[in-house]
Design a protein around this motif. Sequence first.
Motif, PDB file in Angstrom:
ATOM      1  N   CYS A  18       0.874  -1.171   0.000  1.00  0.00           N
ATOM      2  CA  CYS A  18       0.000   0.000   0.000  1.00  0.00           C
ATOM      3  C   CYS A  18       0.909   1.217   0.000  1.00  0.00           C
ATOM      4  N   LYS A  19       0.535   2.243  -0.737  1.00  0.00           N
ATOM      5  CA  LYS A  19       1.348   3.457  -0.738  1.00  0.00           C
ATOM      6  C   LYS A  19       0.596   4.582  -0.027  1.00  0.00           C
ATOM      7  N   VAL A  20       1.236   5.139   0.972  1.00  0.00           N
ATOM      8  CA  VAL A  20       0.676   6.276   1.705  1.00  0.00           C
ATOM      9  C   VAL A  20       1.606   7.460   1.452  1.00  0.00           C
ATOM     10  N   GLN A  21       1.141   8.408   0.684  1.00  0.00           N
ATOM     11  CA  GLN A  21       1.965   9.577   0.379  1.00  0.00           C
ATOM     12  C   GLN A  21       1.587  10.699   1.344  1.00  0.00           C
ATOM     13  N   VAL A  22       2.516  11.050   2.211  1.00  0.00           N
ATOM     14  CA  VAL A  22       2.219  11.969   3.304  1.00  0.00           C
ATOM     15  C   VAL A  22       2.855  13.332   3.034  1.00  0.00           C
ATOM     16  N   THR A  23       2.055  14.377   3.096  1.00  0.00           N
ATOM     17  CA  THR A  23       2.567  15.741   2.977  1.00  0.00           C
ATOM     18  C   THR A  23       2.629  16.358   4.375  1.00  0.00           C
ATOM     19  N   CYS A  24       3.812  16.839   4.732  1.00  0.00           N
ATOM     20  CA  CYS A  24       4.022  17.330   6.105  1.00  0.00           C
ATOM     21  C   CYS A  24       4.494  18.781   6.112  1.00  0.00           C
ATOM     22  N   GLU A  25       4.208  19.441   7.215  1.00  0.00           N
ATOM     23  CA  GLU A  25       4.856  20.710   7.565  1.00  0.00           C
ATOM     24  C   GLU A  25       5.551  20.440   8.891  1.00  0.00           C
ATOM     25  N   GLY A  26       6.866  20.513   8.895  1.00  0.00           N
ATOM     26  CA  GLY A  26       7.599  20.061  10.074  1.00  0.00           C
ATOM     27  C   GLY A  26       7.329  18.577  10.250  1.00  0.00           C
ATOM     28  N   GLU A  27       6.873  18.184  11.456  1.00  0.00           N
ATOM     29  CA  GLU A  27       6.534  16.776  11.670  1.00  0.00           C
ATOM     30  C   GLU A  27       5.033  16.550  11.685  1.00  0.00           C
ATOM     31  N   THR A  28       4.278  17.580  11.300  1.00  0.00           N
ATOM     32  CA  THR A  28       2.816  17.458  11.325  1.00  0.00           C
ATOM     33  C   THR A  28       2.285  17.095   9.939  1.00  0.00           C
ATOM     34  N   VAL A  29       1.435  16.074   9.893  1.00  0.00           N
ATOM     35  CA  VAL A  29       0.859  15.624   8.620  1.00  0.00           C
ATOM     36  C   VAL A  29      -0.223  16.608   8.192  1.00  0.00           C
ATOM     37  N   ARG A  30      -0.108  17.116   6.960  1.00  0.00           N
ATOM     38  CA  ARG A  30      -1.101  18.059   6.432  1.00  0.00           C
ATOM     39  C   ARG A  30      -2.019  17.427   5.412  1.00  0.00           C
ATOM     40  N   ASP A  31      -1.543  16.427   4.680  1.00  0.00           N
ATOM     41  CA  ASP A  31      -2.413  15.741   3.714  1.00  0.00           C
ATOM     42  C   ASP A  31      -1.884  14.329   3.473  1.00  0.00           C
ATOM     43  N   VAL A  32      -2.785  13.494   2.991  1.00  0.00           N
ATOM     44  CA  VAL A  32      -2.451  12.083   2.769  1.00  0.00           C
ATOM     45  C   VAL A  32      -3.098  11.622   1.471  1.00  0.00           C
ATOM     46  N   ALA A  33      -2.334  10.921   0.632  1.00  0.00           N
ATOM     47  CA  ALA A  33      -2.901  10.285  -0.572  1.00  0.00           C
ATOM     48  C   ALA A  33      -2.623   8.790  -0.489  1.00  0.00           C
ATOM     49  N   LEU A  34      -3.659   7.985  -0.764  1.00  0.00           N
ATOM     50  CA  LEU A  34      -3.536   6.530  -0.617  1.00  0.00           C
ATOM     51  C   LEU A  34      -3.623   5.831  -1.972  1.00  0.00           C
ATOM     52  N   SER A  35      -2.768   4.852  -2.202  1.00  0.00           N
ATOM     53  CA  SER A  35      -2.856   3.993  -3.391  1.00  0.00           C
ATOM     54  C   SER A  35      -2.973   2.557  -2.927  1.00  0.00           C
ATOM     55  N   VAL A  36      -4.048   1.860  -3.384  1.00  0.00           N
ATOM     56  CA  VAL A  36      -4.333   0.535  -2.826  1.00  0.00           C
ATOM     57  C   VAL A  36      -4.472  -0.552  -3.891  1.00  0.00           C
ATOM     58  N   SER A  37      -4.073  -0.280  -5.115  1.00  0.00           N
ATOM     59  CA  SER A  37      -4.443  -1.184  -6.209  1.00  0.00           C
ATOM     60  C   SER A  37      -3.458  -2.323  -6.450  1.00  0.00           C
ATOM     61  N   TYR A  38      -2.427  -2.446  -5.628  1.00  0.00           N
ATOM     62  CA  TYR A  38      -1.344  -3.388  -5.939  1.00  0.00           C
ATOM     63  C   TYR A  38      -1.768  -4.854  -5.916  1.00  0.00           C
ATOM     64  N   ASN A  39      -2.867  -5.173  -5.217  1.00  0.00           N
ATOM     65  CA  ASN A  39      -3.331  -6.562  -5.149  1.00  0.00           C
ATOM     66  C   ASN A  39      -4.545  -6.822  -6.029  1.00  0.00           C
ATOM     67  N   PHE A  40      -4.819  -5.942  -6.993  1.00  0.00           N
ATOM     68  CA  PHE A  40      -6.010  -6.098  -7.831  1.00  0.00           C
ATOM     69  C   PHE A  40      -5.900  -7.376  -8.673  1.00  0.00           C
ATOM     70  N   ARG A  41      -6.893  -8.264  -8.529  1.00  0.00           N
ATOM     71  CA  ARG A  41      -6.885  -9.536  -9.262  1.00  0.00           C
ATOM     72  C   ARG A  41      -8.154  -9.763 -10.066  1.00  0.00           C
ATOM     73  N   GLY A  42      -9.121  -8.833  -9.988  1.00  0.00           N
ATOM     74  CA  GLY A  42     -10.361  -8.995 -10.752  1.00  0.00           C
ATOM     75  C   GLY A  42     -11.181 -10.184 -10.291  1.00  0.00           C
ATOM     76  N   VAL A  43     -11.273 -10.379  -8.967  1.00  0.00           N
ATOM     77  CA  VAL A  43     -11.982 -11.557  -8.438  1.00  0.00           C
ATOM     78  C   VAL A  43     -13.465 -11.536  -8.821  1.00  0.00           C
ATOM     79  N   GLU A  44     -14.083 -10.339  -8.837  1.00  0.00           N
ATOM     80  CA  GLU A  44     -15.503 -10.274  -9.218  1.00  0.00           C
ATOM     81  C   GLU A  44     -15.676 -10.768 -10.652  1.00  0.00           C
ATOM     82  N   TRP A  45     -14.822 -10.293 -11.545  1.00  0.00           N
ATOM     83  CA  TRP A  45     -14.867 -10.683 -12.958  1.00  0.00           C
ATOM     84  C   TRP A  45     -14.676 -12.191 -13.092  1.00  0.00           C
TER      85      TRP A  45
END
Lengths: 358, 143
Positions: A18-45
């Motif tokens: 999983c990729k969590v891209q964290v944007t910080c000011e100093g040590e404080t987190v200001r924004d977060v972007a998540l990428s979760v597609s690495y295990n995509f297998r099309g199980v429904e299909w």
Amino acid sequence: MSYTIPIGPYHPALEEPCKVQVTCEGETVRDVALSVSYNFRGVEWLAERRNYQQAVALVERVCGICSNVHTLTFCTAVERLAGLSVPERAQYIRTIVVELERLASHSLWAGIAAEVIGFQSLFMTCFALREQLMDLLENLSGNRVHYGMNCIGGVTRDLVDPKAFLTVAGVVRQTVTDRLIPLFADDQTVRARCVGTGKLTRELALAWGAVGPTARASGLSEDIRRTSPYAAYARLDFEVPVETAGDVFARVVVRLLEMVESCRIIEQAVDYIPQGPIRGPDFVEVPPGEAVARAEAPRGELFYYVASDGTDVPCRVKIRTPSFVNIPVVRPMMIGANLADVALINASIDPCYSCTSR
Amino acid sequence: MMAKIEDIPISMGSMKPWEKKPEGRWLEDPGLDVEKMALVMVGAGARLVTVSASPLDSGEFRLIYHWDLEGSLLNCVVETRDGALPGIAGICPAADWIEREIHDYYGLNFTGRDLPPLMLNEHDPVGAFRGKFQRKVKAGGRA
């Protein structure tokens, strides 16, 4: 001045990508972007191209931790479509196995949380406990991970030694109440890391659709076992632990108390289980139509929608896993937090990326 | 609470009542205003469980918005118009990933919002579940 840190896809706390891209000011987190597609297998299909029996084996592979509840929920949806009633003994066996799976999942999560906190001896206590649960499940099903216990219309194997379940339930209850709860609740290091960290309000939990222990730690009381009972839950007595603080510590407390309740459920189910058949006919005709089924997986509500065109292959299978709705709430939990707490906050929702991507 | 649930279809602008089934209530109204539906459901304190999308023979899609209101499952069935529906993520944040995933799988457009890939890579073509092997259902869930 802000800066961005990409964490993952190889995660500091979890084995799944999983990729969590964290944007910080100093040590404080200001924004977060998540990428979760690495295990995509099309199980429904894939499930829409297998017959119902094959689809049971397929959906069991959605997840390696909560595989059993996937087959239980899929089978429940198909049984509703086909108008099948499941024998009472099978309902109890399903309940026992799904609660053992919850215990194994929660003890795995508690161990990982301990490791993230930096408490190695607690990690080992949790994994030693989990090993006993895995051994019991292996004795019952022949497998440590994909148990193959559910089939459409019942279960594949009977309980041969019910007392073994009572013994393990007793050991788990004692370990959780005597060791895990005091260690997690009273240790100053654990409290310093968890209390007030990664807060999620009740309003945000509802708006983002959070489920399971993540939602119940923020004051939402819904548990599918209670609100829409399935298997044998309507005949069993248990509490639904709810906390209101919404922080990492509350999520720890909810899961530990849930483990005690799971032991109660297993003990009652072993006491009350009736004699009788464990499954219905081998070949089931599924008429055209659609059905949904929900179950309380270890991480929260699991949802299946199945549509049939009258053939032996489902024409639509929709799977909504609990992590799919819990992972997005990590963003509001992390914004404003300290960078050092990002891994702990992420681990606190017990995310499953394999379930999420399917 | 029960009277409140019974009043929801009218509040959403539907003239149809809920159809009761063992697993919950169903409202089949292809032309339902989904933004109004989302406003009513969120206002009532409902949780969006998920949205199930199925392709139809007509080329349109049948979408079921599954809501949970205090443990009751409420299923609102609508159909797309020209392959699109208004997005409701601005009203209900839980719809954000759900709409992006449906866009990835079927290329279905949710208007009024960006739809960055969720399960696909940045430059993958959308509609991963479409093509000549795509399975279809007829309106009413019957194939």
